[in-house]
Design an enzyme around this catalytic site. Structure first.
Site, short mmCIF file in Angstrom:
data_model
loop_
_atom_site.label_atom_id
_atom_site.label_comp_id
_atom_site.label_asym_id
_atom_site.label_seq_id
_atom_site.Cartn_x
_atom_site.Cartn_y
_atom_site.Cartn_z
N ASP A 272 0.81 -1.22 0.00
CA ASP A 272 0.00 0.00 0.00
C ASP A 272 0.85 1.27 0.00
OD1 ASP A 272 0.85 -0.30 2.65
OD2 ASP A 272 -0.97 0.57 3.47
N ASN A 273 2.17 1.12 -0.03
CA ASN A 273 3.06 2.27 -0.08
C ASN A 273 3.75 2.42 -1.44
OD1 ASN A 273 2.51 2.91 2.57
ND2 ASN A 273 4.19 1.70 3.36
N ASP B 271 4.36 6.59 1.23
CA ASP B 271 4.57 6.71 2.67
C ASP B 271 6.05 6.93 2.89
OD1 ASP B 271 4.55 6.54 5.41
OD2 ASP B 271 4.24 4.39 5.48
#
Length: 101
Positions: free
Chosen positions: A20-21, A30
């Site tokens: 998810d980064n 992130d």
């Protein structure tokens, strides 16, 4: 691949490079916890909870895993669209396979 290669070149460790980064455009979403190596240590990870999977030396593998997960999501989407367009499951699977070649 270019982004991670540049990270390795300058000693940058993203520190938490899970799926998810990552973004298709070649950036990470992130930026914490990150750090730079003061001395070469492939196991360096600036995040205390990171462990070996997020270490400096594993960043290429983390990127490959992230892209693999993304490709599976795209394959599922392609199959769904192909089915909506009236293709059989076998034809949809063939269309997915062609995108992997």
């Amino acid at each position: 691949a270019r982004l991670v290669a540049e990270w390795l070149r300058v000693g940058y460790c993203q520190g938490n490079m899970n799926s998810d980064n990552s973004a298709l455009c070649g950036v990470t979403l992130d930026y914490g916890p990150f750090g730079f190596l003061e001395r070469f240590d492939p196991m360096h990870c600036p995040w205390v909870g990171g462990g070996a999977e997020y270490s400096f030396g594993r960043q290429p593998q983390a990127a490959a895993i992230n892209l693999s997960i993304l490709s599976e999501a795209w394959a599922d989407l392609l199959r769904a669209v192909a089915t909506e367009e009236g293709l059989t499951r076998a034809e949809a699977d063939e269309a997915v396979q062609q995108t992997r070649e």
